[in-house]
Scaffold this motif. Structure first.
Motif, PDB file in Angstrom:
ATOM      1  N   LYS A  60       0.907  -1.178   0.133  1.00  0.00           N
ATOM      2  CA  LYS A  60      -0.076   0.084  -0.048  1.00  0.00           C
ATOM      3  C   LYS A  60       0.848   1.285   0.021  1.00  0.00           C
ATOM      4  O   LYS A  60       0.630   2.314  -0.728  1.00  0.00           O
ATOM      5  CB  LYS A  60      -0.932  -0.226   1.230  1.00  0.00           C
ATOM      6  N   PHE A  61       2.185   1.215   0.924  1.00  0.00           N
ATOM      7  CA  PHE A  61       2.940   2.334   0.864  1.00  0.00           C
ATOM      8  C   PHE A  61       3.418   2.610  -0.604  1.00  0.00           C
ATOM      9  O   PHE A  61       3.619   3.618  -1.124  1.00  0.00           O
ATOM     10  CB  PHE A  61       3.986   2.277   1.900  1.00  0.00           C
ATOM     11  N   HIS A  62       3.926   1.771  -1.211  1.00  0.00           N
ATOM     12  CA  HIS A  62       4.601   1.854  -2.403  1.00  0.00           C
ATOM     13  C   HIS A  62       3.577   2.228  -3.498  1.00  0.00           C
ATOM     14  O   HIS A  62       3.865   2.992  -4.379  1.00  0.00           O
ATOM     15  CB  HIS A  62       4.979   0.349  -3.067  1.00  0.00           C
ATOM     16  N   GLN A  63       2.264   1.715  -3.353  1.00  0.00           N
ATOM     17  CA  GLN A  63       1.082   2.343  -4.284  1.00  0.00           C
ATOM     18  C   GLN A  63       0.935   3.640  -4.304  1.00  0.00           C
ATOM     19  O   GLN A  63       0.780   4.442  -5.284  1.00  0.00           O
ATOM     20  CB  GLN A  63       0.006   1.601  -4.177  1.00  0.00           C
ATOM     21  N   ARG A  64       0.933   4.352  -3.049  1.00  0.00           N
ATOM     22  CA  ARG A  64       0.857   5.434  -2.750  1.00  0.00           C
ATOM     23  C   ARG A  64       1.804   6.407  -3.152  1.00  0.00           C
ATOM     24  O   ARG A  64       1.686   7.525  -3.801  1.00  0.00           O
ATOM     25  CB  ARG A  64       0.599   5.806  -1.052  1.00  0.00           C
ATOM     26  N   GLN A  65       3.096   5.948  -2.921  1.00  0.00           N
ATOM     27  CA  GLN A  65       4.371   6.496  -3.604  1.00  0.00           C
ATOM     28  C   GLN A  65       4.190   6.726  -5.019  1.00  0.00           C
ATOM     29  O   GLN A  65       4.673   7.791  -5.483  1.00  0.00           O
ATOM     30  CB  GLN A  65       5.573   5.721  -3.084  1.00  0.00           C
ATOM     31  N   GLN A  66       3.778   5.828  -5.606  1.00  0.00           N
ATOM     32  CA  GLN A  66       3.745   5.876  -7.133  1.00  0.00           C
ATOM     33  C   GLN A  66       2.575   6.718  -7.636  1.00  0.00           C
ATOM     34  O   GLN A  66       2.918   7.698  -8.469  1.00  0.00           O
ATOM     35  CB  GLN A  66       3.304   4.392  -7.800  1.00  0.00           C
ATOM     36  N   LYS A  67       1.583   6.688  -7.126  1.00  0.00           N
ATOM     37  CA  LYS A  67       0.643   7.735  -7.289  1.00  0.00           C
ATOM     38  C   LYS A  67       0.811   9.036  -7.248  1.00  0.00           C
ATOM     39  O   LYS A  67       0.671  10.184  -7.875  1.00  0.00           O
ATOM     40  CB  LYS A  67      -1.011   7.481  -6.374  1.00  0.00           C
ATOM     41  N   ALA A  68       1.756   9.291  -6.019  1.00  0.00           N
ATOM     42  CA  ALA A  68       2.335  10.710  -5.655  1.00  0.00           C
ATOM     43  C   ALA A  68       3.316  11.387  -6.792  1.00  0.00           C
ATOM     44  O   ALA A  68       3.361  12.496  -7.352  1.00  0.00           O
ATOM     45  CB  ALA A  68       2.837  10.895  -4.294  1.00  0.00           C
ATOM     46  N   GLN A  69       4.069  10.120  -7.071  1.00  0.00           N
ATOM     47  CA  GLN A  69       5.073  10.719  -8.063  1.00  0.00           C
ATOM     48  C   GLN A  69       4.375  10.853  -9.562  1.00  0.00           C
ATOM     49  O   GLN A  69       4.860  11.850 -10.056  1.00  0.00           O
ATOM     50  CB  GLN A  69       6.097   9.471  -8.272  1.00  0.00           C
ATOM     51  N   GLU A  70       3.299   9.915  -9.945  1.00  0.00           N
ATOM     52  CA  GLU A  70       2.499  10.260 -11.127  1.00  0.00           C
ATOM     53  C   GLU A  70       1.952  11.453 -11.163  1.00  0.00           C
ATOM     54  O   GLU A  70       1.970  12.428 -12.272  1.00  0.00           O
ATOM     55  CB  GLU A  70       1.551   8.849 -11.364  1.00  0.00           C
ATOM     56  N   LYS A  71       1.540  12.045  -9.940  1.00  0.00           N
ATOM     57  CA  LYS A  71       0.684  13.278 -10.035  1.00  0.00           C
ATOM     58  C   LYS A  71       1.696  14.437 -10.026  1.00  0.00           C
ATOM     59  O   LYS A  71       1.523  15.545 -10.667  1.00  0.00           O
ATOM     60  CB  LYS A  71      -0.123  13.510  -8.588  1.00  0.00           C
ATOM     61  N   ALA A  72       2.759  14.087  -9.392  1.00  0.00           N
ATOM     62  CA  ALA A  72       4.019  15.195  -9.557  1.00  0.00           C
ATOM     63  C   ALA A  72       4.290  15.511 -10.844  1.00  0.00           C
ATOM     64  O   ALA A  72       4.844  16.439 -11.690  1.00  0.00           O
ATOM     65  CB  ALA A  72       5.050  14.866  -8.678  1.00  0.00           C
TER      66      ALA A  72
END
Length: 77
Positions: A60-72
């Motif tokens: 879940k943490f890695h998924q949140r990190q990926q989503k944040a990087q995609e938004k950035a």
């Protein structure tokens, strides 16, 4: 010294409802007791469920990190 200062100890049976095993242990009560789960049938004592929970949290943490990087990356464009 005071007399009868300490409680009496009795050897009683603990009966696990889940796996139908019985254990003997010392207690201050004289009645046999029923317990819901023991160390043999509880997955937390075996380490099974804790490992699954930890893996799930990491994913879940890695998924949140990926989503944040995609938004950035999308905002940077």
């Amino acid at each position: 010294m005071k007399k009868k200062l300490h409680n009496s100890l009795y050897l009683i049976n603990y009966h696990c409802i889940s796996c139908q095993t019985e254990y003997q242990n010392w207690s201050t009560s004289q009645k046999n007791k029923e317990i819901a789960t023991c160390a043999n049938c509880n997955p937390a004592y075996k380490g099974e469920s804790l490992a699954k929970i930890r893996v799930g949290r990491a994913e879940k943490f890695h998924q949140r990190q990926q989503k944040a990087q995609e938004k950035a990356a999308a905002k940077a464009k």
